[in-house]
Design a protein around this motif. Structure first.
Motif, mmCIF file in Angstrom:
data_model
loop_
_atom_site.group_PDB
_atom_site.id
_atom_site.type_symbol
_atom_site.label_atom_id
_atom_site.label_comp_id
_atom_site.label_asym_id
_atom_site.label_seq_id
_atom_site.Cartn_x
_atom_site.Cartn_y
_atom_site.Cartn_z
ATOM 1 N N LYS A 66 0.815 -1.219 0.000
ATOM 2 C CA LYS A 66 0.000 0.000 0.000
ATOM 3 C C LYS A 66 0.849 1.270 0.000
ATOM 4 C CE LYS A 66 -4.293 -1.703 0.580
ATOM 5 N NZ LYS A 66 -5.453 -1.357 -0.291
ATOM 6 N N ASP A 89 -5.813 -7.626 5.583
ATOM 7 C CA ASP A 89 -6.699 -6.568 5.087
ATOM 8 C C ASP A 89 -7.467 -5.916 6.240
ATOM 9 O OD1 ASP A 89 -6.040 -6.742 2.409
ATOM 10 O OD2 ASP A 89 -7.644 -8.162 1.933
ATOM 11 N N TYR A 135 -5.219 -3.615 8.242
ATOM 12 C CA TYR A 135 -4.978 -2.384 7.480
ATOM 13 C C TYR A 135 -6.168 -1.439 7.657
ATOM 14 C CZ TYR A 135 -5.016 0.882 3.620
ATOM 15 O OH TYR A 135 -5.111 2.038 2.875
ATOM 16 N N CYS A 136 -7.379 -1.975 7.524
ATOM 17 C CA CYS A 136 -8.586 -1.151 7.660
ATOM 18 C C CYS A 136 -8.736 -0.599 9.076
ATOM 19 C CB CYS A 136 -9.824 -1.962 7.272
ATOM 20 S SG CYS A 136 -9.952 -2.341 5.519
ATOM 21 N N GLU A 145 -6.297 2.243 9.465
ATOM 22 C CA GLU A 145 -6.641 3.401 8.643
ATOM 23 C C GLU A 145 -7.954 4.048 9.049
ATOM 24 O OE1 GLU A 145 -5.290 5.824 6.711
ATOM 25 O OE2 GLU A 145 -4.677 4.410 5.138
ATOM 26 N N PHE A 146 -8.960 3.222 9.363
ATOM 27 C CA PHE A 146 -10.322 3.745 9.548
ATOM 28 C C PHE A 146 -10.973 3.372 10.885
ATOM 29 C CE2 PHE A 146 -9.808 2.603 4.966
ATOM 30 C CZ PHE A 146 -9.697 3.886 4.461
ATOM 31 N N TYR A 182 -17.197 -4.000 9.315
ATOM 32 C CA TYR A 182 -17.738 -3.651 7.997
ATOM 33 C C TYR A 182 -18.388 -2.270 8.031
ATOM 34 C CZ TYR A 182 -20.870 -3.595 3.978
ATOM 35 O OH TYR A 182 -21.536 -3.232 2.832
ATOM 36 N N THR A 201 -15.451 0.452 8.589
ATOM 37 C CA THR A 201 -14.293 0.527 7.688
ATOM 38 C C THR A 201 -14.551 -0.014 6.294
ATOM 39 O OG1 THR A 201 -13.331 -1.672 8.136
ATOM 40 C CG2 THR A 201 -12.873 0.091 9.738
ATOM 41 N N PHE A 238 -14.575 -3.220 5.638
ATOM 42 C CA PHE A 238 -13.896 -4.509 5.484
ATOM 43 C C PHE A 238 -14.897 -5.644 5.370
ATOM 44 C CE2 PHE A 238 -12.673 -8.498 7.478
ATOM 45 C CZ PHE A 238 -11.628 -8.879 6.648
#
Length: 305
Positions: free
Chosen positions: A24, A214, A217-218, A221-222, A278, A281, A283
């Motif tokens: 990323k 994944d 990461y989410c 980030e979020f 979900y 984020t 995901f």
């Protein structure tokens, strides 16, 4: 997120997240006990390495030269088998998690992300129950995870750093060198052995390593402050259904010996919001189950020793 620190970067999940963040464009400071192994595995211009065992954690602030947006903590000793019984080891894991959080604060990181376990739901269920309980040895591990979570949340709240966590369901995939249940069952099926299993009508979940990377990461980030997210599927199946599908993929003629052991775990998924990750984020687990099981099996065959 432009930069991240990852402890346990040479491990199963920490390593997968390291690869994900590098893909990323995130600069990663990878922390683990063997710098040489890290540098051999991750040949990328956007990564730096820090060699540190838990004994070095009180001085971790001086070993890490640069700050980062997110500090991910995955380092944890004893995640399967007999090590679950070692309460000193598990309690020390919790202590060093707190030191990792304080290091993130000293470095000026904006967020601390903790690697938790869905087994914490078992502890929460026991704490809410007035009935006689019969805890498994796994509860020593999951109680230490829950204790680390609560102390880190408190420190983060009081000292002004954002905190998020991911409670990981049963993980599987390549580079998992443990004797966790998916590896044991897959190995037995590859050798045409009949696995001895619990009855298996309880709800269960398994998540592929790419999806875990994944998810984190989410979260980094979020993910929202002070939230612990369930990292797994939003729709659950029974243990029996999942193991039967693995058998059908790898060795359709092998008998599964359900009921050889008593069901000693009935996870109460009402204690967690399966949709929170979900909703916050975006995901969602994307791995194809058949494909991911075949990839895992190929890796296990290639690394049978």
């Amino acid at each position: 997120m432009k930069s991240a620190i990852i402890t346990g970067a040479g491990g199963f999940i920490g390593g997968a997240l390291t690869e994900k963040l590098l893909s990323k464009g995130v600069h990663v400071t990878a922390v683990d006990i063997d710098k040489n192994k890290l540098s051999q595995r991750f040949k990328h211009p956007n990564i730096s390495f820090v060699e540190a065992s838990f004994d070095d954690y009180p001085n971790l602030y001086n070993l890490i030269k640069d700050s980062a947006d997110v500090f991910y903590h995955f380092a944890w000793q004893g995640v399967f088998g007999e090590t679950f019984k070692d309460y000193e080891l598990q309690l020390n894991n919790a202590k060093y998690s707190c030191i990792a959080l304080e290091t993130a604060i000293k470095l000026g990181c904006s967020k601390f992300v903790f690697s938790a376990t869905n087994n914490e739901m078992e502890i929460k269920k026991y704490l809410l129950s007035n009935e006689e309980i019969k805890p498994r040895y796994t509860c020593i591990y999951s109680t230490s995870k829950l204790a680390a979570e609560m102390i880190c949340k408190t420190l983060a709240c009081q000292k002004g750093i954002q905190y998020s966590a991911g409670m990981i369901a049963m993980a599987y995939g390549e580079n998992n060198r443990s004797q966790m249940l998916p590896n044991v069952v897959i190995s037995q099926l590859l050798n045409k052995q009949s696995p001895k299993l619990v009855k298996g009508n309880n709800s269960y979940d398994m998540i592929y390593i790419d999806d875990i990377a994944d998810a984190f990461y989410c979260i980094g980030e979020f993910g929202k402050n002070m939230k612990s997210y369930y990292v797994g599927h939003r729709q659950l199946r029974s243990f029996r259904e999942i193991i039967t599908e693995i058998r059908d993929i790898l060795a359709p003629d092998v008998e599964l010996r359900f009921g050889e052991y008593p069901d000693n775990l009935d996870m109460d998924y009402s204690l967690v919001d399966l949709d929170a990750l979900y909703n916050d984020t975006g995901f969602e687990c994307k791995a194809d189950f058949r494909d991911s099981i075949l990839k895992t099996a190929e890796w296990i065959k290639a690394n049978a020793e």
